[in-house]
Design a protein around this motif. Structure first.
Motif, PDB file in Angstrom:
ATOM      1  N   SER A 177       2.665  10.618   5.315  1.00 35.60           N
ATOM      2  CA  SER A 177       3.174   9.249   5.274  1.00 35.60           C
ATOM      3  C   SER A 177       3.011   8.561   6.624  1.00 35.60           C
ATOM      4  CB  SER A 177       4.613   9.231   4.786  1.00 35.60           C
ATOM      5  OG  SER A 177       5.450   9.634   5.799  1.00 35.60           O
ATOM      6  N   GLN A 178       3.246   7.262   6.566  1.00 42.49           N
ATOM      7  CA  GLN A 178       3.034   6.394   7.723  1.00 42.49           C
ATOM      8  C   GLN A 178       3.972   6.757   8.877  1.00 42.49           C
ATOM      9  OE1 GLN A 178       3.467   2.515   6.192  1.00 42.49           O
ATOM     10  NE2 GLN A 178       2.455   1.532   7.902  1.00 42.49           N
ATOM     11  N   ASP A 179       5.251   6.975   8.534  1.00 44.99           N
ATOM     12  CA  ASP A 179       6.197   7.366   9.586  1.00 44.99           C
ATOM     13  C   ASP A 179       6.456   8.857   9.448  1.00 44.99           C
ATOM     14  OD1 ASP A 179       7.255   6.767   7.185  1.00 44.99           O
ATOM     15  OD2 ASP A 179       9.230   6.189   7.926  1.00 44.99           O
ATOM     16  N   LYS A 197       0.840  -1.218   0.000  1.00 51.44           N
ATOM     17  CA  LYS A 197       0.000   0.000   0.000  1.00 51.44           C
ATOM     18  C   LYS A 197       0.873   1.266   0.000  1.00 51.44           C
ATOM     19  CE  LYS A 197      -1.995  -1.226   3.869  1.00 51.44           C
ATOM     20  NZ  LYS A 197      -1.257  -2.467   4.180  1.00 51.44           N
ATOM     21  N   SER A 198       1.848   1.294   0.920  1.00 57.79           N
ATOM     22  CA  SER A 198       2.713   2.492   0.979  1.00 57.79           C
ATOM     23  C   SER A 198       3.495   2.639  -0.318  1.00 57.79           C
ATOM     24  CB  SER A 198       3.695   2.384   2.138  1.00 57.79           C
ATOM     25  OG  SER A 198       3.000   2.293   3.342  1.00 57.79           O
ATOM     26  N   THR A 199       3.956   1.500  -0.840  1.00 56.83           N
ATOM     27  CA  THR A 199       4.715   1.544  -2.087  1.00 56.83           C
ATOM     28  C   THR A 199       3.889   2.205  -3.184  1.00 56.83           C
ATOM     29  OG1 THR A 199       5.777  -0.483  -1.402  1.00 56.83           O
ATOM     30  CG2 THR A 199       5.988   0.095  -3.715  1.00 56.83           C
ATOM     31  N   LEU A 230      -3.060   9.742   1.843  1.00 56.08           N
ATOM     32  CA  LEU A 230      -2.979   9.590   3.300  1.00 56.08           C
ATOM     33  C   LEU A 230      -2.640   8.140   3.617  1.00 56.08           C
ATOM     34  CD1 LEU A 230      -6.215  11.603   4.069  1.00 56.08           C
ATOM     35  CD2 LEU A 230      -3.894  12.417   4.212  1.00 56.08           C
ATOM     36  N   ASP A 231      -1.408   7.934   4.059  1.00 54.03           N
ATOM     37  CA  ASP A 231      -0.950   6.570   4.298  1.00 54.03           C
ATOM     38  C   ASP A 231      -1.066   6.263   5.798  1.00 54.03           C
ATOM     39  OD1 ASP A 231       0.188   4.124   4.213  1.00 54.03           O
ATOM     40  OD2 ASP A 231       2.144   4.776   3.462  1.00 54.03           O
ATOM     41  N   GLU A 232      -2.141   5.626   6.153  1.00 48.82           N
ATOM     42  CA  GLU A 232      -2.435   5.348   7.570  1.00 48.82           C
ATOM     43  C   GLU A 232      -2.243   6.613   8.403  1.00 48.82           C
ATOM     44  OE1 GLU A 232      -0.853   1.705   9.054  1.00 48.82           O
ATOM     45  OE2 GLU A 232      -0.953   0.774   7.092  1.00 48.82           O
ATOM     46  N   ALA A 233      -2.781   7.695   7.875  1.00 49.67           N
ATOM     47  CA  ALA A 233      -2.526   9.011   8.468  1.00 49.67           C
ATOM     48  C   ALA A 233      -3.323   9.239   9.738  1.00 49.67           C
ATOM     49  CB  ALA A 233      -2.850  10.098   7.461  1.00 49.67           C
TER      50      ALA A 233
HETATM   51 MG   LIG Z   1       2.501   0.951   4.779  1.00 50.75          MG
END
Ligand SMILES: [Mg+2]
Ligand SMILES: Nc1ncnc2c1ncn2[C@@H]1O[C@H](COP(=O)(O)OP(=O)(O)O)[C@@H](O)[C@H]1O
Length: 603
Positions: free
Chosen positions: A437-439, A396-398, A518-521
């Motif tokens: 992003s996630q991080d 997903k993030s990719t 929004l990546d797991e934002a």
């Molecule tokens: Mg991810």
């Protein structure tokens, strides 16, 4: 990508000879020196004056002694003394300016190299950052660039040029004063050269090893300090101490060997040659003095010249080690500079007309050999909210990162308003796509500066507050002692995960992008805050295209479409309701989460 040597370390350069090191240094440094040619000439001309003063001094002593011993001409003795006094004063002033000019050139070259390297590094493609350690890059820019300018140019290379001229002049003076004694005193030089060559040859490996060790030490410290919470949490302070002790031991061993060799050439060896040289001059010169073929003044002048000659020669010889070190540093810097930048200036400088229609056309991608994304196709239109769900590691993030051209797709196309994003200049593309992003990374500065980070246009403060209120940032910032001026600590360490997420979200919204990724934002938010923010995301829906990666299905419940990804492939797609009815993966995830929520508390 072309095959270029690894960026870290330098073991592959072990067997380099001094000659080739000089060639490398000159090849890489000449272009850097060009802008400073006048400053260098200025510095060298002052050095020329200093050397002239040094060369004049023994001649004045000779005149003084000869006047005192041969003709008893005391006015000449006084004149010589006064002249010597004046000379030493002028030399001191010149010497100050000489050092000043040299340092200025050295520091300027360090700064120029640091600037050039940083400017290149900041534009390198992301995979290069994954490949190498941050500390190696830091070491290149801070240590290596500094070494080249400050240490080498100002204290070695420029003096070396002057030293060569000085040596030639000294030999000339020695031969002119008495060619037999002069030539004899030079016979010691090959001996010194041979010994120093042997020592330098042995030192190659030490120099390289030291360099790799220092780099490893930096990396280790950086890693330990940035993971200090983990170290504390598992109580591994002693383990880290052991690791550090091992490093100190290795370093101690290598540094003591290298320093000994260094000082051996500089001190003991040069003193030895000095002494042998003086013995030759005083032995043969004394003999000639007895035979009245030489005056006391000439003997003294020759002994002073011989001392100057050997001091200069040993300084020249000790520059060999530094040359090897600097050649390695320059090659390591070049290794970075050779790497192609991220699609340099390639692509269109303007976005295609449109509201942000995104289309994934059969895209595939892999980080290494195993494919991460496999033939993914879907599209999301402006005004739409697309939820992306799936197990961790499914890609997903990719997928989000591919939209921003962090990596090039291996096959297929991502179209933005009908245009392949591979044809749009990355910086233009990224201005119109907002990523949370996630991080989340925050800068160690105030919340206000974090919110405004990277904004290309001025945003009125009222607008900032408005966005912060919507994203529930304002609510917690108002409780902080310095509100928006509160410094968040390194990587936002003084804030909770949810607070950081809210700031990152506000930051992305302030950019007013066409597309919002929004990546797991909202993963670290409590249910109420998440609901409030999801509502905001829904409200801004008329125009923006929003892609929302989420773990909790509740987050994507109101999405227009949901893409379910597993193992890099789309396994289901559709609106949440129809997906639920399909009784596939989405429904399974739904039931598991529902079940989780339904677990009664233990009594
Ligand atoms: Mg991810
Ligand atoms: N920089 C990277 N280099 C190599 N492999 C990576 C890198 N980033 C992620 N991966 C791998 O790619 C896969 C997909 O990762 P990711 O897109 O982060 O998954 P998700 O966001 O769905 O959890 C994982 O197997 C992960 O290990």
């Amino acid at each position: 990508m072309r095959s270029i040597p690894r960026l870290s370390g330098g073991e592959e350069r072990m067997d380099r000879k001094t000659g080739s090191s000089f060639r490398i240094v000159f090849r890489h440094l000449l272009p850097e020196l060009r802008p400073y040619i006048w400053a260098i000439l200025f510095s060298l001309s002052i050095t020329g004056l200093v050397i002239s003063a040094d060369l004049l001094q023994p001649l004045l002593f000779k005149q003084l002694l000869d006047a005192a011993t041969l003709s008893m001409n005391y006015p000449v003795v006084i004149q010589c003394l006064l002249f010597l006094l004046g000379l030493v004063c002028v030399r001191s002033v010149l010497s100050y300016w000489e050092i000043f000019a040299r340092s200025k050139v050295g520091e300027s070259i360090s700064a120029q190299l640091r600037r050039k390297t940083f400017e290149h590094v900041i534009h390198l493609p992301l995979p290069i950052f994954h490949e190498m350690e941050d500390s190696a890059l830091v070491h290149r820019i801070m240590h290596d660039c500094g070494e080249v300018g400050r240490v080498y140019i100002s204290s070695k290379l420029l003096p070396m040029i002057a030293q060569v001229i000085q040596v030639l002049a000294l030999i000339g003076f020695l031969i002119a004063l008495n060619w037999q004694v002069g030539l004899a005193s030079l016979l010691v030089f090959p001996l010194g050269w041979l010994i120093s060559r042997g020592v330098t040859h042995r030192s190659h490996a030490q120099v390289i090893r030291l360099r790799t060790l220092v780099e490893r030490g930096h990396g280790m410290l950086q890693e330990i300090f940035s993971c200090i919470r983990e170290v504390r949490a598992v109580g591994n302070e002693a383990g880290e101490m052991r690791r550090w002790d091992n490093w100190l031991q290795d370093y101690g061993r290598v540094i003591s060997r290298t320093t000994t060799q260094h000082h051996f050439i500089r001190g003991t060896l040069s003193r030895l040659i000095d002494w042998i040289g003086l013995c030759v001059v005083f032995g043969w010169g004394g003999w000639q003095l007895l035979g009245h073929h030489m005056t006391v003044g000439t003997l003294l002048a020759m002994s002073l010249y011989v001392q100057q000659l050997y001091t200069t020669l040993s300084a020249l010889l000790s520059g060999r080690l530094e040359t090897i070190e600097v050649a390695n540093a320059l090659e390591a810097i070049q290794n970075i500079l050779q790497r192609p930048r991220e699609w340099p200036d390639q692509g269109q400088q303007a976005l295609p007309a449109g509201d942000g229609h995104l289309e994934f056309e059969d895209i595939s991608f892999s980080y290494q050999d195993t494919p991460t994304i496999k033939q993914v196709s879907f599209h999301s239109a402006p005004g739409q909210m697309t939820g992306i769900v799936g197990p961790t590691g499914s890609g997903k993030s990719t997928l989000m990162h591919l939209c921003l051209r962090f990596y090039p797709v291996a096959a297929g196309k991502i179209l933005l308003d009908g245009q392949d994003i591979a044809e749009i200049a990355p910086h233009v593309l990224r201005q119109h796509i907002g990523l949370v992003s996630q991080d989340i990374q925050l800068w160690n500065t105030t919340i206000r500066e974090n919110l405004l980070y990277g904004l290309q246009t001025e945003v009125p403060w009222e607008r900032v507050i408005e966005v912060c209120q919507k994203t529930c940032v304002d609510a917690f910032v108002r409780h902080l002692p310095q509100e928006y001026e509160t410094v968040v600590g390194s990587r936002g360490v003084k804030l909770s995960g949810g607070e950081k997420q809210r700031i990152a979200l506000a930051r992305a919204l302030l950019r007013d992008p066409k597309i919002l990724l929004l990546d797991e934002a909202t993963s670290a938010l409590d249910a109420l805050t998440e609901r409030a923010i999801t509502n905001v995301l829904l409200q801004m829906g008329e125009k923006k295209n929003r892609l929302l990666v989420a773990h909790r299905l509740a987050t994507v419940q109101s999405a227009d479409q949901v893409i379910v990804i597993a193992n890099g492939k789309i396994v289901e797609a559709g609106d949440p309701h129809s997906l639920y009815k399909q009784n596939g993966m989405y429904a399974t995830l739904y039931h598991i989460q529902k079940l989780g929520e339904g677990v009664p508390p233990r009594s």
